[in-house]
Design a protein around this motif. Structure first.
Motif, PDB file in Angstrom:
ATOM      1  N   ASP A 142       0.815  -1.221   0.000  1.00  0.00           N
ATOM      2  CA  ASP A 142       0.000   0.000   0.000  1.00  0.00           C
ATOM      3  C   ASP A 142       0.847   1.269   0.000  1.00  0.00           C
ATOM      4  O   ASP A 142       0.448   2.286  -0.553  1.00  0.00           O
ATOM      5  N   HIS A 143       2.021   1.225   0.647  1.00  0.00           N
ATOM      6  CA  HIS A 143       2.847   2.432   0.739  1.00  0.00           C
ATOM      7  C   HIS A 143       3.713   2.670  -0.503  1.00  0.00           C
ATOM      8  O   HIS A 143       4.439   3.648  -0.570  1.00  0.00           O
ATOM      9  N   ALA A 144       3.614   1.792  -1.503  1.00  0.00           N
ATOM     10  CA  ALA A 144       4.334   2.005  -2.766  1.00  0.00           C
ATOM     11  C   ALA A 144       3.474   2.869  -3.679  1.00  0.00           C
ATOM     12  O   ALA A 144       2.259   2.738  -3.713  1.00  0.00           O
ATOM     13  N   SER A 145       4.119   3.782  -4.408  1.00  0.00           N
ATOM     14  CA  SER A 145       3.363   4.633  -5.331  1.00  0.00           C
ATOM     15  C   SER A 145       3.768   4.317  -6.764  1.00  0.00           C
ATOM     16  O   SER A 145       4.948   4.121  -7.061  1.00  0.00           O
ATOM     17  N   LYS A 146       2.779   4.252  -7.653  1.00  0.00           N
ATOM     18  CA  LYS A 146       3.002   3.907  -9.064  1.00  0.00           C
ATOM     19  C   LYS A 146       3.755   5.035  -9.743  1.00  0.00           C
ATOM     20  O   LYS A 146       3.459   6.195  -9.534  1.00  0.00           O
ATOM     21  N   VAL A 147       4.739   4.684 -10.555  1.00  0.00           N
ATOM     22  CA  VAL A 147       5.513   5.673 -11.306  1.00  0.00           C
ATOM     23  C   VAL A 147       4.831   5.876 -12.648  1.00  0.00           C
ATOM     24  O   VAL A 147       4.643   4.922 -13.406  1.00  0.00           O
ATOM     25  N   GLU A 148       4.467   7.122 -12.951  1.00  0.00           N
ATOM     26  CA  GLU A 148       3.767   7.410 -14.209  1.00  0.00           C
ATOM     27  C   GLU A 148       4.686   7.189 -15.399  1.00  0.00           C
ATOM     28  O   GLU A 148       5.874   7.463 -15.336  1.00  0.00           O
ATOM     29  N   GLY A 149       4.119   6.676 -16.470  1.00  0.00           N
ATOM     30  CA  GLY A 149       4.879   6.447 -17.686  1.00  0.00           C
ATOM     31  C   GLY A 149       5.507   5.061 -17.768  1.00  0.00           C
ATOM     32  O   GLY A 149       6.103   4.724 -18.776  1.00  0.00           O
ATOM     33  N   TRP A 207       7.104   0.813  -9.522  1.00  0.00           N
ATOM     34  CA  TRP A 207       6.567   1.459  -8.332  1.00  0.00           C
ATOM     35  C   TRP A 207       7.715   2.091  -7.556  1.00  0.00           C
ATOM     36  O   TRP A 207       8.830   1.577  -7.555  1.00  0.00           O
ATOM     37  N   LEU A 208       7.435   3.203  -6.876  1.00  0.00           N
ATOM     38  CA  LEU A 208       8.422   3.859  -6.032  1.00  0.00           C
ATOM     39  C   LEU A 208       8.222   3.358  -4.606  1.00  0.00           C
ATOM     40  O   LEU A 208       7.143   3.505  -4.036  1.00  0.00           O
ATOM     41  N   LEU A 209       9.256   2.735  -4.070  1.00  0.00           N
ATOM     42  CA  LEU A 209       9.153   2.116  -2.750  1.00  0.00           C
ATOM     43  C   LEU A 209      10.359   2.534  -1.918  1.00  0.00           C
ATOM     44  O   LEU A 209      11.496   2.164  -2.236  1.00  0.00           O
ATOM     45  N   ARG A 210      10.125   3.337  -0.903  1.00  0.00           N
ATOM     46  CA  ARG A 210      11.189   3.843  -0.022  1.00  0.00           C
ATOM     47  C   ARG A 210      12.321   4.523  -0.786  1.00  0.00           C
ATOM     48  O   ARG A 210      13.498   4.296  -0.527  1.00  0.00           O
ATOM     49  N   GLY A 211      11.976   5.326  -1.774  1.00  0.00           N
ATOM     50  CA  GLY A 211      12.964   6.085  -2.519  1.00  0.00           C
ATOM     51  C   GLY A 211      13.688   5.307  -3.609  1.00  0.00           C
ATOM     52  O   GLY A 211      14.552   5.842  -4.283  1.00  0.00           O
ATOM     53  N   LYS A 212      13.341   4.059  -3.797  1.00  0.00           N
ATOM     54  CA  LYS A 212      13.953   3.244  -4.851  1.00  0.00           C
ATOM     55  C   LYS A 212      12.862   2.734  -5.774  1.00  0.00           C
ATOM     56  O   LYS A 212      11.695   2.685  -5.418  1.00  0.00           O
ATOM     57  N   TYR A 213      13.268   2.313  -6.961  1.00  0.00           N
ATOM     58  CA  TYR A 213      12.314   1.814  -7.948  1.00  0.00           C
ATOM     59  C   TYR A 213      12.275   0.292  -7.927  1.00  0.00           C
ATOM     60  O   TYR A 213      13.305  -0.366  -7.931  1.00  0.00           O
ATOM     61  N   VAL A 214      11.058  -0.240  -7.880  1.00  0.00           N
ATOM     62  CA  VAL A 214      10.843  -1.684  -7.826  1.00  0.00           C
ATOM     63  C   VAL A 214       9.787  -2.039  -8.866  1.00  0.00           C
ATOM     64  O   VAL A 214       8.809  -1.316  -9.033  1.00  0.00           O
ATOM     65  N   ALA A 215       9.985  -3.154  -9.553  1.00  0.00           N
ATOM     66  CA  ALA A 215       8.995  -3.614 -10.533  1.00  0.00           C
ATOM     67  C   ALA A 215       8.188  -4.754  -9.921  1.00  0.00           C
ATOM     68  O   ALA A 215       8.731  -5.615  -9.237  1.00  0.00           O
ATOM     69  N   PHE A 216       6.892  -4.730 -10.160  1.00  0.00           N
ATOM     70  CA  PHE A 216       6.001  -5.824  -9.765  1.00  0.00           C
ATOM     71  C   PHE A 216       5.361  -6.364 -11.032  1.00  0.00           C
ATOM     72  O   PHE A 216       4.715  -5.629 -11.768  1.00  0.00           O
ATOM     73  N   VAL A 248      15.747  -3.877  -5.965  1.00  0.00           N
ATOM     74  CA  VAL A 248      15.602  -2.421  -6.047  1.00  0.00           C
ATOM     75  C   VAL A 248      16.563  -1.856  -7.077  1.00  0.00           C
ATOM     76  O   VAL A 248      17.667  -2.353  -7.259  1.00  0.00           O
ATOM     77  N   PHE A 249      16.105  -0.827  -7.777  1.00  0.00           N
ATOM     78  CA  PHE A 249      16.903  -0.149  -8.787  1.00  0.00           C
ATOM     79  C   PHE A 249      16.920   1.338  -8.483  1.00  0.00           C
ATOM     80  O   PHE A 249      15.997   1.864  -7.851  1.00  0.00           O
ATOM     81  N   SER A 250      17.953   2.027  -8.950  1.00  0.00           N
ATOM     82  CA  SER A 250      18.038   3.470  -8.713  1.00  0.00           C
ATOM     83  C   SER A 250      17.383   4.277  -9.832  1.00  0.00           C
ATOM     84  O   SER A 250      17.143   5.469  -9.668  1.00  0.00           O
ATOM     85  N   VAL A 251      17.101   3.634 -10.964  1.00  0.00           N
ATOM     86  CA  VAL A 251      16.423   4.317 -12.072  1.00  0.00           C
ATOM     87  C   VAL A 251      15.225   3.484 -12.523  1.00  0.00           C
ATOM     88  O   VAL A 251      15.285   2.255 -12.536  1.00  0.00           O
ATOM     89  N   PRO A 252      14.121   4.147 -12.888  1.00  0.00           N
ATOM     90  CA  PRO A 252      12.912   3.402 -13.269  1.00  0.00           C
ATOM     91  C   PRO A 252      13.084   2.594 -14.555  1.00  0.00           C
ATOM     92  O   PRO A 252      12.452   1.551 -14.709  1.00  0.00           O
ATOM     93  N   GLU A 253      13.942   3.046 -15.467  1.00  0.00           N
ATOM     94  CA  GLU A 253      14.139   2.316 -16.726  1.00  0.00           C
ATOM     95  C   GLU A 253      14.679   0.911 -16.464  1.00  0.00           C
ATOM     96  O   GLU A 253      14.287  -0.049 -17.126  1.00  0.00           O
TER      97      GLU A 253
END
Length: 81
Positions: free
Chosen positions: A24-31, A36-45, A57-62
């Protein structure tokens, strides 16, 4: 020159965590489809069957989206066999 230590060390590969849904605390990254943005890092589900696979965890959404695309391709290969 000194030889490297731990020459015969086993390479540990990442095994994706299986979760019922993104937290619930993860926010979807637009585009991005799966990022998803999870604790300042990017995670894919990625939805595989009835469960989500979570990426490292990744540092860039790509990078997270590339991981998700690779998981989808591997999933398609597994289903065909």
């Amino acid at each position: 020159m000194k030889p490297f230590r731990q020459q015969n060390r086993v390479v540990i590969s990442y095994v994706p965590r299986v979760e019922p849904a993104p937290p619930d605390h993860a926010s979807k990254v637009e585009g991005y489809r799966d990022v998803w943005l999870l604790r300042g890092k990017y995670v894919a589900f990625v939805l595989m069957g009835a469960r989500f696979r979570r990426s490292p965890v990744f540092s860039v959404p790509e990078a997270a989206q590339r991981w998700a695309m690779q998981m989808r391709q591997e999933g398609e290969i597994d289903e065909e066999e």
